[in-house]
Design an enzyme around this catalytic site. Structure first.
Site, PDB file in Angstrom:
ATOM      1  N   TYR A  55       0.868  -1.175   0.000  1.00 31.72           N
ATOM      2  CA  TYR A  55       0.000   0.000   0.000  1.00 31.72           C
ATOM      3  C   TYR A  55       0.910   1.231   0.000  1.00 31.72           C
ATOM      4  O   TYR A  55       1.305   1.760   1.031  1.00 31.72           O
ATOM      5  CB  TYR A  55      -0.942  -0.012   1.203  1.00 31.72           C
ATOM      6  CG  TYR A  55      -1.990  -1.096   1.136  1.00 31.72           C
ATOM      7  CD1 TYR A  55      -2.158  -1.872  -0.014  1.00 31.72           C
ATOM      8  CD2 TYR A  55      -2.827  -1.368   2.213  1.00 31.72           C
ATOM      9  CE1 TYR A  55      -3.123  -2.865  -0.086  1.00 31.72           C
ATOM     10  CE2 TYR A  55      -3.795  -2.362   2.148  1.00 31.72           C
ATOM     11  CZ  TYR A  55      -3.939  -3.101   1.003  1.00 31.72           C
ATOM     12  OH  TYR A  55      -4.892  -4.094   0.939  1.00 31.72           O
ATOM     13  N   GLN A 180      -8.729 -13.363   3.130  1.00 30.08           N
ATOM     14  CA  GLN A 180      -9.166 -12.079   2.577  1.00 30.08           C
ATOM     15  C   GLN A 180      -9.279 -12.185   1.063  1.00 30.08           C
ATOM     16  O   GLN A 180      -8.276 -12.208   0.354  1.00 30.08           O
ATOM     17  CB  GLN A 180      -8.180 -10.958   2.963  1.00 30.08           C
ATOM     18  CG  GLN A 180      -8.649  -9.597   2.481  1.00 30.08           C
ATOM     19  CD  GLN A 180      -7.848  -8.438   3.028  1.00 30.08           C
ATOM     20  OE1 GLN A 180      -7.861  -7.354   2.432  1.00 30.08           O
ATOM     21  NE2 GLN A 180      -7.162  -8.627   4.154  1.00 30.08           N
TER      22      GLN A 180
END
Length: 288
Positions: A55, A180
């Site tokens: 990220y 996830q």
């Protein structure tokens, strides 16, 4: 804030988490604003923050989000001792693109840097293998993860973008507590590929990534009549309806909507109070 147990760990997490990704991509807000968003989430009872080494804007900016989250936790005026930070490794950001890297040596190194970026004083709460790399077996890729668990650098392990068969293989190497995968009104594969059923049966926590459709699709939620109508009836946002819909799908689901503005995380957290009947869930299912 309602809480749920993270798999079989005995550790409780907030029923809705904060996705950190929007705070670190090329469209990131100023750092002070990002920290304010994280602090507001903590004020509202959020105790799960999802991040990743990737990220960031590109490889030169790697681990930006992890460092931002650590800085926010360190500067928070309240008690942050119960906050669980779930990070990931295994994706690269060359020139801002996204590529997979399951090379065990790379994973060993990025785990070490993530550990340091998050403070280096305690194990990484949850480390997730971001996506399986076809160039390396799952067993090979998870070997350094197993070592990091045994060495006290990682507390719990999760996987991301995995099939049921891949999750089963991962569990032969390490204890897996979470999965996830993408799940939202436009992407409902977990309902049909067996992953959601498997997580329920095995008591694994399921984190739906991009729960509101991501930056490209989130604005389209108001165009789904079933969702828009329910939002109008309940006098809440369409975003709250979608998060409530996901939570109604399974008790193992903990949405992690991203936020780059205080108003966004405030709206998402309020979804905990929105309850949908089975008939209302079916209306959405049939309307998307």
């Amino acid at each position: 804030m309602e809480t749920k147990q993270l798999s079989h760990t005995g550790v409780n997490i907030s029923a809705i988490g904060l996705g950190g990704m929007p705070l670190s991509l090329s469209s990131r807000p100023p750092e002070a604003q990002g920290i304010e968003v994280i602090h507001r989430a903590l004020d509202l009872g959020v105790t799960l923050i999802d991040t990743a080494d990737s990220y960031c804007q590109d490889e030169s900016d790697k681990h930006h989000n992890e460092r931002l989250i650590h800085k926010a936790l360190q500067s928070y005026g309240g008690d942050s001792s119960q906050v669980i930070v779930a990070t990931k490794g295994g994706l690269m950001r060359p020139n801002g693109s996204w590529t997979r890297n399951g090379n065990p040596e790379h994973l060993r190194e990025t785990i070490r840097i993530s550990f340091e970026a998050l403070g280096g004083s305690k194990p990484i709460d949850v480390w997730q293998y971001h996506a399986p790399d076809p160039d390396y077996t799952i067993e090979e890729a998870l070997q350094p993860v197993k070592e990091a668990v045994e060495g006290g650098m990682i507390r719990f392990v999760g996987v991301s973008n995995f099939s049921v068969e891949q999750i089963q293989r991962a569990r032969e190497v390490v204890d897996v507590v979470s999965v996830q995968n993408q799940y939202n009104p436009w992407h409902r594969q977990p309902e049909t590929d067996g992953v959601l059923d498997y997580c329920e049966a095995e008591n694994l926590t399921f984190f739906p990534w991009s729960p509101l459709g991501g930056s490209r699709r989130v604005s389209g939620l108001a165009g789904i009549s079933a969702i828009a109508q329910l939002a109008k009836e309940k006098e809440v946002s369409v975003y709250q309806i979608v998060l409530a819909w996901l939570r109604a799908k399974s008790s193992c689901i903990v949405p992690i909507p991203g936020a780059s503005k205080i108003s966004s995380i405030e709206d998402s957290v309020a979804a905990v109070e929105v309850k949908l009947s089975q008939a209302e869930v079916t209306r959405i299912d049939q309307g998307v």
